[in-house]
Design an enzyme around this catalytic site. Structure first.
Site, PDB file in Angstrom:
ATOM      1  N   ASP A  67       0.826  -1.210   0.000  1.00 57.39           N
ATOM      2  CA  ASP A  67       0.000   0.000   0.000  1.00 57.39           C
ATOM      3  C   ASP A  67       0.861   1.261   0.000  1.00 57.39           C
ATOM      4  O   ASP A  67       2.064   1.208   0.234  1.00 57.39           O
ATOM      5  CB  ASP A  67      -0.986  -0.001   1.192  1.00 57.39           C
ATOM      6  CG  ASP A  67      -0.380  -0.596   2.465  1.00 57.39           C
ATOM      7  OD1 ASP A  67       0.861  -0.610   2.592  1.00 57.39           O
ATOM      8  OD2 ASP A  67      -1.138  -1.048   3.328  1.00 57.39           O
ATOM      9  N   ASN A 136      -8.047  -4.716  13.892  1.00 55.37           N
ATOM     10  CA  ASN A 136      -9.407  -5.009  13.422  1.00 55.37           C
ATOM     11  C   ASN A 136      -9.416  -6.084  12.338  1.00 55.37           C
ATOM     12  O   ASN A 136     -10.444  -6.373  11.748  1.00 55.37           O
ATOM     13  CB  ASN A 136     -10.085  -3.730  12.911  1.00 55.37           C
ATOM     14  CG  ASN A 136      -9.364  -3.143  11.708  1.00 55.37           C
ATOM     15  OD1 ASN A 136      -8.360  -3.677  11.237  1.00 55.37           O
ATOM     16  ND2 ASN A 136      -9.878  -2.027  11.204  1.00 55.37           N
ATOM     17  N   HIS A 138      -7.525  -5.986   9.509  1.00 55.93           N
ATOM     18  CA  HIS A 138      -7.200  -5.553   8.141  1.00 55.93           C
ATOM     19  C   HIS A 138      -5.851  -6.118   7.706  1.00 55.93           C
ATOM     20  O   HIS A 138      -4.970  -6.370   8.513  1.00 55.93           O
ATOM     21  CB  HIS A 138      -7.268  -4.026   7.987  1.00 55.93           C
ATOM     22  CG  HIS A 138      -6.166  -3.243   8.620  1.00 55.93           C
ATOM     23  ND1 HIS A 138      -6.375  -2.061   9.282  1.00 55.93           N
ATOM     24  CD2 HIS A 138      -4.826  -3.443   8.676  1.00 55.93           C
ATOM     25  CE1 HIS A 138      -5.226  -1.578   9.714  1.00 55.93           C
ATOM     26  NE2 HIS A 138      -4.264  -2.408   9.361  1.00 55.93           N
ATOM     27  N   GLU A 143      -9.897  -2.877   4.841  1.00 52.21           N
ATOM     28  CA  GLU A 143     -10.545  -2.743   6.142  1.00 52.21           C
ATOM     29  C   GLU A 143     -11.816  -3.588   6.196  1.00 52.21           C
ATOM     30  O   GLU A 143     -12.421  -3.867   5.153  1.00 52.21           O
ATOM     31  CB  GLU A 143     -10.929  -1.259   6.374  1.00 52.21           C
ATOM     32  CG  GLU A 143      -9.772  -0.287   6.369  1.00 52.21           C
ATOM     33  CD  GLU A 143      -8.919  -0.349   7.645  1.00 52.21           C
ATOM     34  OE1 GLU A 143      -9.216  -1.136   8.560  1.00 52.21           O
ATOM     35  OE2 GLU A 143      -7.927   0.403   7.698  1.00 52.21           O
TER      36      GLU A 143
HETATM   37  C1  F6R Z   1       1.072  -1.853   6.055  1.00 52.06           C
HETATM   38  C2  F6R Z   1       0.010  -2.872   6.137  1.00 52.06           C
HETATM   39  C3  F6R Z   1      -0.874  -2.911   7.346  1.00 52.06           C
HETATM   40  C4  F6R Z   1      -0.101  -3.286   8.612  1.00 52.06           C
HETATM   41  C5  F6R Z   1      -1.018  -3.352   9.829  1.00 52.06           C
HETATM   42  C6  F6R Z   1      -0.254  -3.666  11.101  1.00 52.06           C
HETATM   43  O1  F6R Z   1       1.759  -1.963   4.828  1.00 52.06           O
HETATM   44  O2  F6R Z   1      -0.133  -3.635   5.248  1.00 52.06           O
HETATM   45  O3  F6R Z   1      -1.911  -3.831   7.117  1.00 52.06           O
HETATM   46  O4  F6R Z   1       0.522  -4.527   8.417  1.00 52.06           O
HETATM   47  O5  F6R Z   1      -1.686  -2.137   9.982  1.00 52.06           O
HETATM   48  O6  F6R Z   1       0.562  -2.588  11.414  1.00 52.06           O
HETATM   49  P1  F6R Z   1       1.622  -2.715  12.602  1.00 52.06           P
HETATM   50  O7  F6R Z   1       2.636  -3.705  12.188  1.00 52.06           O
HETATM   51  O8  F6R Z   1       2.197  -1.316  12.717  1.00 52.06           O
HETATM   52  O9  F6R Z   1       0.851  -3.134  13.816  1.00 52.06           O
END
Ligand code: F6R
Length: 258
Positions: A67, A136, A138, A143
């Site tokens: 992303d 959550n 995602h 999401e």
């Molecule tokens: C970012 C991504 C997100 C993160 C997720 C967990 O490229 O794909 O889905 O993997 O938000 O984020 P952290 O590791 O900061 O808890």
């Protein structure tokens, strides 16, 4: 799903780094799908350390990030390209033209998403997709929702996701973009193999639901139950709400097959 549980996040990161390096040695033209966020930081440190020891060659590797924010330049310190450059790319011999991102500054964002999907196809598809997970459920910026988008698409970020990213923007929520581009669920599910990493108590609840709960668009990560080659790597905190039956001990972490 194969679940491996490690005592610490460093042990988890080291095991995954070893596995990535092994993939690289067996397949020099590896196509990697990569996440940003807090969870993969120990992995990127471990990959950089192994590269410094001469264990890996990234010269023929293609990477695709999950992303990117809309409306900020790749050079902006909050962009995911900056994150990847700081934590991995500038420390290894990957070629910049082989590190692929969705361009959040493109004039036509739909065309940009189509271009990115086409680029993945032309690279031969993603061999190994590494994922983190939001509290959550995602993955990428997919999401929870009544319907999920299959392919790369524009996402309106939730307040929770913007808050989680404020650290990359000097702690100022108002500076965090309101939109992002993200790989879709099919983009992710088409990877030949997938490794999801989660660490810390805050991920324990969602990991239990992802692994043992219903397959639902309300928990996008639960769709991974449908993929034939998924490994979930956890530290003990993130694994603390998993039911313990079926957990066996093996080299490199306890293994729990589901
Ligand atoms: C970012 C991504 C997100 C993160 C997720 C967990 O490229 O794909 O889905 O993997 O938000 O984020 P952290 O590791 O900061 O808890």
């Amino acid at each position: 799903m194969k679940i491996r549980i490690f005592r610490t996040e460093e042990q988890l990161a080291d095991a995954l780094a070893r596995c990535v390096v092994q993939h690289l040695q067996e397949q020099p033209k590896l196509v990697l799908g990569l996440p940003t966020g807090r969870t993969p930081l120990p992995l990127y440190r471990a990959l950089v350390a192994r590269h410094a020891k001469g264990e890996s060659d990234y010269s023929n590797v293609d990477t695709f990030n999950l992303d990117e924010f809309v409306g900020i330049a790749p050079s902006h310190p909050g962009s995911y390209r900056s994150y990847m450059s700081e934590h991995l790319f500038r420390h290894v011999n990957v070629s910049r033209r082989r590190t692929h991102f969705l361009d959040g500054q493109a004039k036509d964002l739909d065309a940009e998403c189509a271009r990115f999907e086409d680029r993945i196809l032309r690279a031969g598809g993603i061999d190994l997709q590494i994922l983190g997970i939001g509290e959550n459920g995602h993955i990428g910026f997919n999401e929870p929702a009544a319907e999920l988008s299959p392919w790369s698409h524009l996402v309106k970020l939730t307040l929770a996701s913007r808050r989680a990213n404020a650290g990359f923007f000097g702690g100022k929520l108002t500076d965090v973009p309101k939109e992002a581009l993200s790989m879709g669920m099919s983009t992710i599910m088409h990877a030949r193999s997938i490794v999801l990493m989660a660490t810390g108590k805050r991920k324990a609840e969602i990991i239990a639901k992802t692994v043992s709960g219903a397959i639902t668009t309300r928990i996008p990560a639960s769709l991974l139950q449908l993929h034939s080659k998924v490994e979930i790597l956890l530290d003990e905190d993130a694994a603390s709400k998993l039911r313990s039956e079926g957990v066996v001990t093996s080299r490199g972490g306890r293994v729990h097959e589901r």
